[in-house]
Design an enzyme around this catalytic site. Sequence first.
Site, PDB file in Angstrom:
ATOM      1  N   SER A  78      41.001  32.505  46.188  1.00  0.00           N
ATOM      2  CA  SER A  78      42.223  33.252  46.514  1.00  0.00           C
ATOM      3  C   SER A  78      43.411  32.305  46.639  1.00  0.00           C
ATOM      4  O   SER A  78      43.737  31.604  45.691  1.00  0.00           O
ATOM      5  CB  SER A  78      41.993  34.087  47.779  1.00  0.00           C
ATOM      6  OG  SER A  78      43.078  34.946  48.032  1.00  0.00           O
TER       7      SER A  78
ATOM      8  N   HIS B 195      44.016  41.409  46.972  1.00  0.00           N
ATOM      9  CA  HIS B 195      43.305  41.528  45.696  1.00  0.00           C
ATOM     10  C   HIS B 195      42.942  42.973  45.370  1.00  0.00           C
ATOM     11  O   HIS B 195      41.888  43.252  44.803  1.00  0.00           O
ATOM     12  CB  HIS B 195      42.075  40.611  45.683  1.00  0.00           C
ATOM     13  CG  HIS B 195      42.419  39.184  45.963  1.00  0.00           C
ATOM     14  ND1 HIS B 195      43.142  38.417  45.077  1.00  0.00           N
ATOM     15  CD2 HIS B 195      42.204  38.409  47.063  1.00  0.00           C
ATOM     16  CE1 HIS B 195      43.338  37.217  45.603  1.00  0.00           C
ATOM     17  NE2 HIS B 195      42.785  37.197  46.800  1.00  0.00           N
TER      18      HIS B 195
END
Length: 319
Positions: free
Chosen positions: A86, A190
Site C-alpha cells: 500500500s 483500496h
Amino acid sequence: MLVLVAPGQGAQTPGFLTPWLDLPGAADRVGAWSEAIGLDLVHYGTKADAEEIRDTAVAQPLLVAAGLLSASALGDVTPGAVAGHSVGEITAAAFARVLDETAALRFVRTRGLAMAEAAAVTETGMSALLGGDPSVTVPHLEKLGLTPANVNGAGQIVAAGTMEQLAALEADKPEGVRRVVALKVAGAFHTHHMAPAVTALQQAADGLTPADPVVPYVSNKDGRTVATGADVVARLVGQVANPVRWDLCMETFQQLGATALVEVCPGGTLTGIAKRALPGVATLALKTPDDLDAARALIAEHAGPAASGDTADVAGPSA
C-alpha cells in the site's frame, strides 16, 4: 537474493520513531522533511498518541519517513528487488530511485490528505480475516458488499467497506476464518470509496519527474515488476482505489530467487506473512536501531546484484 520491503498503514505505534532519531543526523533529516511537507514528523513519531497517528493524513507520511530513515541506516545496500505494501509502495519507489526522498514525501503527503478527505464522506474501515480459503472468503465478502482490499497471502485477506458491512462480517464470518480483526485505519482504502483521491494524486503525479527503477520494483497491482518510472507513478496513483495483491508480490519474489527479506521500520507485519508464505526465505524486521547489526549481517550474506534480465517480462502468476 535480498528483497527490501516497506509496510503499509496500520504498522505505526506511538513513539516508534523515537529511537531512530538518536542516530547521527537523523533528527535534522526528519526536521527538514517536516518543513518540506508542512507536517511535524518528529512530534507525531515521538509524542503523539495512537489516535493522532491513526489519522491517514499523518500516518502515511510518517510511515514513509520511518522507512527511508531506517533503510538509510543500513548503509549502502543493493537489493535484488524492492516492494511496499500500500503506502509502502511510495517508500519502495524511493528505494528504487524512481522518486527522490523529498518528492516521495511530498507525494505521500498529498496521498494522505486526499485519502483522509475521501474517507470522511462515509464512515468506513477495514478488518483482517485470518484463515480460510480465498475461493470461499472472497465470494462471501462480496455477498456482504465488502471489497477484498488486501489479498495478502498466507491465509490473510483484508476486507473493506462501511462500518455496517464490517459489523455484518463480524456476525457472519466466512467458513474457515478463525478471527476477524479490526485494523487501525480510518477508511476503506483500496476500494471505490477512495475514488476521489485518485484525481488529487493524478494532479500531484503530473508535477513529478520519475526516473526508471535501478532495481526490480514489484507492484501491488498484479505482482509484476515495473520497468519505467512513469509506469510506477501511474500505478501509485491508481492503487489507492484498487486492491493490493501482496500474495502475487510474494510469488514474484520466489520467481526472482529471493533468499532473504528485510522489512524496514516499523517492521513486523510483512515479515510475519513471509514466514508463513515463503518457507526457506530468511526474514528480519527493523523495529528499532537495535536490529541494525543483525540486518547488516543478513544483507552481507544475501545481497548481491539485482535480478538480471528485462524486468518488464517478469510477472507473478495470474490469480
